[in-house]
Motif scaffolding. Structure first.
Motif, PDB file in Angstrom:
ATOM      1  N   GLU A 292      37.118  40.458  34.057  1.00 23.29           N
ATOM      2  CA  GLU A 292      36.790  41.448  35.080  1.00 23.29           C
ATOM      3  C   GLU A 292      37.082  40.916  36.488  1.00 23.29           C
ATOM      4  O   GLU A 292      37.063  39.709  36.738  1.00 23.29           O
ATOM      5  N   PHE A 293      37.352  41.903  37.389  1.00 23.60           N
ATOM      6  CA  PHE A 293      37.573  41.570  38.793  1.00 23.60           C
ATOM      7  C   PHE A 293      36.213  41.336  39.464  1.00 23.60           C
ATOM      8  O   PHE A 293      35.302  42.162  39.343  1.00 23.60           O
ATOM      9  N   GLU A 294      36.102  40.204  40.161  1.00 23.15           N
ATOM     10  CA  GLU A 294      34.896  39.933  40.927  1.00 23.15           C
ATOM     11  C   GLU A 294      34.848  40.855  42.140  1.00 23.15           C
ATOM     12  O   GLU A 294      35.886  41.219  42.702  1.00 23.15           O
ATOM     13  N   PRO A 295      33.686  41.255  42.567  1.00 25.50           N
ATOM     14  CA  PRO A 295      33.571  42.102  43.757  1.00 25.50           C
ATOM     15  C   PRO A 295      34.110  41.378  45.002  1.00 25.50           C
ATOM     16  O   PRO A 295      34.018  40.166  45.121  1.00 25.50           O
ATOM     17  N   GLY A 296      34.666  42.159  45.905  1.00 27.53           N
ATOM     18  CA  GLY A 296      35.186  41.603  47.156  1.00 27.53           C
ATOM     19  C   GLY A 296      36.523  42.213  47.529  1.00 27.53           C
ATOM     20  O   GLY A 296      37.020  43.142  46.884  1.00 27.53           O
ATOM     21  N   GLN A 297      37.097  41.660  48.581  1.00 28.09           N
ATOM     22  CA  GLN A 297      38.395  42.180  49.078  1.00 28.09           C
ATOM     23  C   GLN A 297      39.528  41.359  48.506  1.00 28.09           C
ATOM     24  O   GLN A 297      39.559  40.141  48.625  1.00 28.09           O
ATOM     25  N   TYR A 298      40.515  42.087  47.945  1.00 21.80           N
ATOM     26  CA  TYR A 298      41.699  41.453  47.364  1.00 21.80           C
ATOM     27  C   TYR A 298      42.917  41.764  48.253  1.00 21.80           C
ATOM     28  O   TYR A 298      42.925  42.749  49.004  1.00 21.80           O
TER      29      TYR A 298
END
Length: 317
Positions: A292-298
């Motif tokens: 899963e993608f961790e929360p935050g700005q990519y």
């Protein structure tokens, strides 16, 4: 008869004194004549002797002073000759004649050291010959210097022209390099209208902010801007997805790899090989992350030919 006899001198020696005086006068004249002739002969002999002595002095042996003077003259000529040989040799002239003259002078000097039995006239002629030779070589040196100066001037002019041409060529190369850089920069492709979508399990797409559980696949889509400078050719398009912590999402199993940029090795997330045809073609990348993608700005960065075509950020809640 008797009277006449008595008048004649009876002494036959009465006239002797007169005769003796006449004889004595003649003898004195003869003696004077002989002495005068002897004196004249002596004078002629002396005059002839002096003349002959002068001739002998002209052709005969040198006096001590003449020997010293001749030696000094030959030594001076020898020194000057050495200077001429060195100077002409530096100027590239022929020194063979001077070297032969140098050898002859050394022989003359050796003869003077061994014996003074050298004819004055012959020595004077040789000295005059050497002096004439030196004068001739002075003229030759002057001509050689003129030629050398002329060649140096021409060489300086050629070097100046060469330097000017080199400066022009350097300037042209610099301009060419700048032009190539400008062309290369102008030929860079740009990624336009970059969009990032989350695709769920049912295939529904969502743009903007989305939740990690909604991301089954990450979809990145853009088109390549028109560029009339860039050639029609194959391109390798690389996409890097950078996590909030700054790490590139990388998985060899999903097609990730490395590439070189600015002399360093970097990771990329996914790539495509395309043919750039300058038609504003649209490219789509789908990436399925194993976790899963961790929360935050990519951040999504798009590369080709070691430069960035464009980038876009997206946020995961």
């Amino acid at each position: 008869m008797e009277a006449n006899k008595s008048d004649m001198p009876n002494n036959p020696g009465a006239n002797r004194p007169v005769f003796e005086e006449e004889r004595s006068g003649n003898r004195n004249k003869i003696i004077i004549g002989v002495l005068a002739a002897a004196l004249l002969t002596a004078i002629i002999f002396i005059i002839f002797g002096y003349k002959k002595q002068g001739e002998l002095r002209e052709e005969g042996e040198l006096t001590k002073q003449e020997l010293v003077d001749a030696s000094a003259k030959l030594e001076a000529i020898s020194i000057e000759l050495d200077q001429k040989i060195e100077e002409i040799e530096k100027l590239g002239g022929d020194i063979e004649e001077l070297q032969l003259a140098k050898e002859e002078i050394e022989k003359e000097k050796e003869n003077l050291r061994k014996s003074s039995n050298v004819q004055i006239s012959r020595l004077r002629e040789r000295v005059r010959g050497y002096e004439t030779l030196l004068k001739d070589k002075d003229e030759e040196i002057a001509k050689l210097k003129m030629v050398t100066d002329s060649l140096m001037s021409e060489n300086t002019a050629l070097k100046t022209q060469q330097n000017e041409m080199q400066e022009v060529l350097t300037s042209i190369e610099e301009d060419k390099g700048k032009l190539e850089e400008q062309v290369a920069f102008a030929g860079r492709l740009k990624a336009e209208n970059i969009k990032v979508y989350s695709v769920n399990k049912r295939g529904k797409e969502r743009e903007g902010e989305f939740k990690s559980r909604q991301i089954e696949n990450l979809k990145m889509q853009f088109n390549i801007g028109e560029n009339n400078v860039a050639p029609i050719e194959g391109k390798e398009i690389l996409v890097r997805v950078i996590e909030p912590a700054g790490n590139v999402i990388f998985d060899v199993a999903t097609g990730s790899g490395t590439f070189m940029i600015d002399g360093r090795e970097e990771f990329y997330t996914i790539k495509q090989d395309i043919l750039f045809d300058n038609t504003k073609q649209t490219l789509t990348f789908l990436y399925k992350k194993p976790t899963e993608f961790e929360p935050g700005q990519y951040t999504v960065e798009i590369y080709t030919d070691d430069y960035v075509m464009g980038s876009r950020n997206f946020t995961v809640k």
